[in-house]
Scaffold this motif. Structure first.
Motif, mmCIF file in Angstrom:
data_model
loop_
_atom_site.group_PDB
_atom_site.id
_atom_site.type_symbol
_atom_site.label_atom_id
_atom_site.label_comp_id
_atom_site.label_asym_id
_atom_site.label_seq_id
_atom_site.Cartn_x
_atom_site.Cartn_y
_atom_site.Cartn_z
ATOM 1 N N THR A 179 0.843 -1.194 0.000
ATOM 2 C CA THR A 179 0.000 0.000 0.000
ATOM 3 C C THR A 179 0.877 1.242 0.000
ATOM 4 O O THR A 179 2.094 1.165 0.214
ATOM 5 C CB THR A 179 -0.912 0.046 1.240
ATOM 6 O OG1 THR A 179 -0.108 0.294 2.412
ATOM 7 C CG2 THR A 179 -1.682 -1.248 1.411
ATOM 8 N N ASN A 180 0.238 2.371 -0.203
ATOM 9 C CA ASN A 180 0.931 3.661 -0.183
ATOM 10 C C ASN A 180 1.660 3.871 1.140
ATOM 11 O O ASN A 180 2.750 4.445 1.181
ATOM 12 C CB ASN A 180 -0.089 4.768 -0.419
ATOM 13 C CG ASN A 180 0.532 6.097 -0.805
ATOM 14 O OD1 ASN A 180 1.399 6.161 -1.668
ATOM 15 N ND2 ASN A 180 0.082 7.168 -0.185
ATOM 16 N N MET A 181 1.072 3.408 2.229
ATOM 17 C CA MET A 181 1.657 3.558 3.560
ATOM 18 C C MET A 181 2.956 2.762 3.715
ATOM 19 O O MET A 181 3.798 3.084 4.550
ATOM 20 C CB MET A 181 0.665 3.113 4.635
ATOM 21 C CG MET A 181 -0.464 4.089 4.886
ATOM 22 S SD MET A 181 0.121 5.568 5.744
ATOM 23 C CE MET A 181 -1.451 6.440 5.951
ATOM 24 N N PHE A 204 -2.906 6.809 -3.592
ATOM 25 C CA PHE A 204 -3.517 7.386 -2.395
ATOM 26 C C PHE A 204 -4.973 6.940 -2.257
ATOM 27 O O PHE A 204 -5.574 7.139 -1.198
ATOM 28 C CB PHE A 204 -3.472 8.920 -2.458
ATOM 29 C CG PHE A 204 -2.153 9.520 -2.082
ATOM 30 C CD1 PHE A 204 -1.970 10.128 -0.843
ATOM 31 C CD2 PHE A 204 -1.082 9.498 -2.967
ATOM 32 C CE1 PHE A 204 -0.753 10.696 -0.496
ATOM 33 C CE2 PHE A 204 0.139 10.070 -2.630
ATOM 34 C CZ PHE A 204 0.301 10.663 -1.388
ATOM 35 N N LYS A 234 -7.493 9.422 -0.890
ATOM 36 C CA LYS A 234 -7.390 9.835 0.512
ATOM 37 C C LYS A 234 -6.486 11.058 0.694
ATOM 38 O O LYS A 234 -6.090 11.371 1.805
ATOM 39 C CB LYS A 234 -6.870 8.668 1.356
ATOM 40 C CG LYS A 234 -7.849 7.497 1.443
ATOM 41 C CD LYS A 234 -7.302 6.395 2.343
ATOM 42 C CE LYS A 234 -8.303 5.241 2.443
ATOM 43 N NZ LYS A 234 -7.786 4.144 3.309
ATOM 44 N N HIS A 235 -6.208 11.746 -0.392
ATOM 45 C CA HIS A 235 -5.307 12.900 -0.312
ATOM 46 C C HIS A 235 -5.939 14.096 0.387
ATOM 47 O O HIS A 235 -5.244 15.061 0.709
ATOM 48 C CB HIS A 235 -4.825 13.305 -1.705
ATOM 49 C CG HIS A 235 -5.908 13.702 -2.650
ATOM 50 N ND1 HIS A 235 -6.858 12.813 -3.118
ATOM 51 C CD2 HIS A 235 -6.213 14.899 -3.231
ATOM 52 C CE1 HIS A 235 -7.679 13.430 -3.941
ATOM 53 N NE2 HIS A 235 -7.311 14.705 -4.020
ATOM 54 N N ASP A 273 -7.854 13.456 3.151
ATOM 55 C CA ASP A 273 -8.104 12.899 4.486
ATOM 56 C C ASP A 273 -6.942 13.283 5.404
ATOM 57 O O ASP A 273 -5.852 12.725 5.315
ATOM 58 C CB ASP A 273 -8.230 11.380 4.372
ATOM 59 C CG ASP A 273 -8.614 10.710 5.682
ATOM 60 O OD1 ASP A 273 -8.289 11.257 6.757
ATOM 61 O OD2 ASP A 273 -9.211 9.621 5.635
ATOM 62 N N THR A 280 -6.385 12.742 8.531
ATOM 63 C CA THR A 280 -5.904 11.649 9.384
ATOM 64 C C THR A 280 -4.945 10.751 8.616
ATOM 65 O O THR A 280 -3.892 10.343 9.128
ATOM 66 C CB THR A 280 -7.089 10.818 9.911
ATOM 67 O OG1 THR A 280 -7.972 11.666 10.661
ATOM 68 C CG2 THR A 280 -6.608 9.680 10.811
ATOM 69 N N TYR A 281 -5.305 10.462 7.377
ATOM 70 C CA TYR A 281 -4.461 9.627 6.518
ATOM 71 C C TYR A 281 -3.120 10.309 6.260
ATOM 72 O O TYR A 281 -2.052 9.689 6.379
ATOM 73 C CB TYR A 281 -5.186 9.363 5.199
ATOM 74 C CG TYR A 281 -4.413 8.511 4.220
ATOM 75 C CD1 TYR A 281 -4.511 7.120 4.252
ATOM 76 C CD2 TYR A 281 -3.592 9.086 3.249
ATOM 77 C CE1 TYR A 281 -3.813 6.332 3.348
ATOM 78 C CE2 TYR A 281 -2.895 8.311 2.347
ATOM 79 C CZ TYR A 281 -3.003 6.937 2.398
ATOM 80 O OH TYR A 281 -2.288 6.155 1.508
ATOM 81 N N LEU A 282 -3.167 11.577 5.905
ATOM 82 C CA LEU A 282 -1.941 12.313 5.607
ATOM 83 C C LEU A 282 -1.042 12.440 6.836
ATOM 84 O O LEU A 282 0.180 12.345 6.730
ATOM 85 C CB LEU A 282 -2.277 13.702 5.062
ATOM 86 C CG LEU A 282 -2.959 13.752 3.690
ATOM 87 C CD1 LEU A 282 -3.287 15.196 3.312
ATOM 88 C CD2 LEU A 282 -2.079 13.110 2.612
ATOM 89 N N GLU A 299 -0.826 10.309 9.317
ATOM 90 C CA GLU A 299 -0.183 9.019 9.554
ATOM 91 C C GLU A 299 0.971 8.791 8.579
ATOM 92 O O GLU A 299 2.054 8.325 8.967
ATOM 93 C CB GLU A 299 -1.189 7.883 9.431
ATOM 94 C CG GLU A 299 -0.563 6.513 9.699
ATOM 95 C CD GLU A 299 -1.531 5.355 9.570
ATOM 96 O OE1 GLU A 299 -1.054 4.197 9.541
ATOM 97 O OE2 GLU A 299 -2.752 5.599 9.488
ATOM 98 N N LEU A 300 0.746 9.123 7.318
ATOM 99 C CA LEU A 300 1.798 8.949 6.307
ATOM 100 C C LEU A 300 3.003 9.828 6.637
ATOM 101 O O LEU A 300 4.158 9.364 6.574
ATOM 102 C CB LEU A 300 1.253 9.299 4.924
ATOM 103 C CG LEU A 300 2.232 9.178 3.749
ATOM 104 C CD1 LEU A 300 2.801 7.770 3.651
ATOM 105 C CD2 LEU A 300 1.534 9.556 2.432
#
Length: 341
Positions: free
Chosen positions: A59-61, A83, A86-87, A89, A91-93, A95-96
């Motif tokens: 995954t991207n992560m 992504f 989720k770009h 989001d 919360t997602y950003l 974490e990344l």
């Protein structure tokens, strides 16, 4: 004392004084005056893992850790499709970004493939430009210095449809690109263009658009493998179809990169196959990097190994795995960098 003798003694005393002064000067001053050696830093383009990302094995992560732990590379170039929308989001950003910070990684670029900012229809073009704003914001949050965009409809290349008429497309491209550059400038973000599909593979057309926009945060991302002006018609309208096509007409890649270098804000070192000596079979890297060196380039050279995804559609084509291909590309870049230093 004659004039000639007096002149000689004066010159002698000045020389002695100069020698004394020279001994007190820092050697760093002279080092700074010497020509700097050619070098570049190596980054890693996420598309090198396209096969694993598309199949769900990665995954991207996972990208930051793979780059750091498997290849010792700490500069990243993302691809928007991975992504999964989720770009926006936060919360997602977060974490990344945290994963990158924990690993000591630098986020440099997001390659954005989306709506056509060069659309001939003004309404669609403006909508496309505005759709890219969120990518500028995401790149800023992650600490990137740029996003890469396309000046044209990339889906046309997959269906075999001809690109828009060059003259009209150039005007539309300059308009949409300029508007996006204005937005990105507020975040001190570069927006760079790759020679990718359609009109953008005509480097004279592409450079012409750059001259029209004339913005300091505009620039190019020369890609060694994207100079095909005309491809065979794909049998299927998907990535498998485009990967199976053949190039019928190609712009000279060395001449193309030479013309792009005055505007280059990065390099995409695309690779597919290697011979027994570790050289890329389609691009003469020493010849290519001599052009890059002569242009005075200083910046990141991104590894973009495309053989991994090619092997999914041509398993008997002699392509290396993603891991092997990335390592082979890195070794080749390091060798050329040393040879041309």
């Amino acid at each position: 004392m004659t004039q000639s003798r007096r002149t000689f003694l004066n010159q002698l005393s000045l020389t002695a004084a100069g020698m004394g002064l020279a001994s007190t000067l820092s050697t760093d001053l002279f080092a700074e005056m010497a020509p700097s050696k050619f070098t570049f830093d190596i980054s890693l383009a996420e598309f090198s893992f396209a096969g694993e990302l598309m199949s769900g094995k990665m995954t991207n992560m996972d990208f930051p850790a793979r780059a750091k732990n498997d290849f010792g590379i700490n500069v990243l170039e993302y691809v928007s499709m991975f992504f999964n929308n989720k770009h926006t989001d936060k919360t997602y950003l977060k974490e990344l970004k945290q994963r990158c910070d924990d690993l000591g990684m630098k986020n440099n670029l997001i390659m954005v493939d989306g709506a056509n900012i060069a659309d001939l229809d003004a309404t669609k073009r403006n909508q496309a430009v505005e759709a890219h704003y969120a990518w500028v914001d995401a790149a800023k949050f992650l600490g990137c210095s740029a996003i890469r965009v396309n000046l044209g409809d990339t889906s046309k290349a997959m269906t075999g449809v001809a690109d828009d008429p060059a003259d009209e497309a150039a005007k539309s491209a300059a308009d949409g690109y300029h508007k996006l550059l204005e937005y990105a400038a507020k975040s001190n973000m570069n927006v760079i263009v790759e020679n990718h599909f359609g009109n953008s593979t005509d480097i004279d057309w592409l450079v012409g658009v750059l001259k029209q926009v004339n913005m300091p945060n505009a620039g190019l991302l020369p890609d060694f493998g994207n100079f095909c002006r005309q491809r065979s018609t794909p049998e299927t309208n998907d990535i498998k179809g485009i990967m199976s096509t053949k190039c019928i007409k190609e712009y000279d890649r060395y001449e193309g990169v030479r013309k792009m270098m005055p505007y280059a804000k990065g390099i995409s070192a695309k690779t597919h196959k290697f011979d027994a000596s570790g050289n890329e079979t389609e691009t003469d890297f020493r010849k290519m990097f001599k052009i890059i060196k002569d242009a005075g380039f200083k910046g990141y050279v991104g590894i973009e190994y495309e053989g991994g995804i090619m092997s999914m559609y041509k398993p008997d084509g002699g392509y290396l795995s993603s891991t092997e291909g990335i390592k082979a590309t890195k070794t080749l870049l390091e060798r050329v960098r040393t040879e041309l230093a």
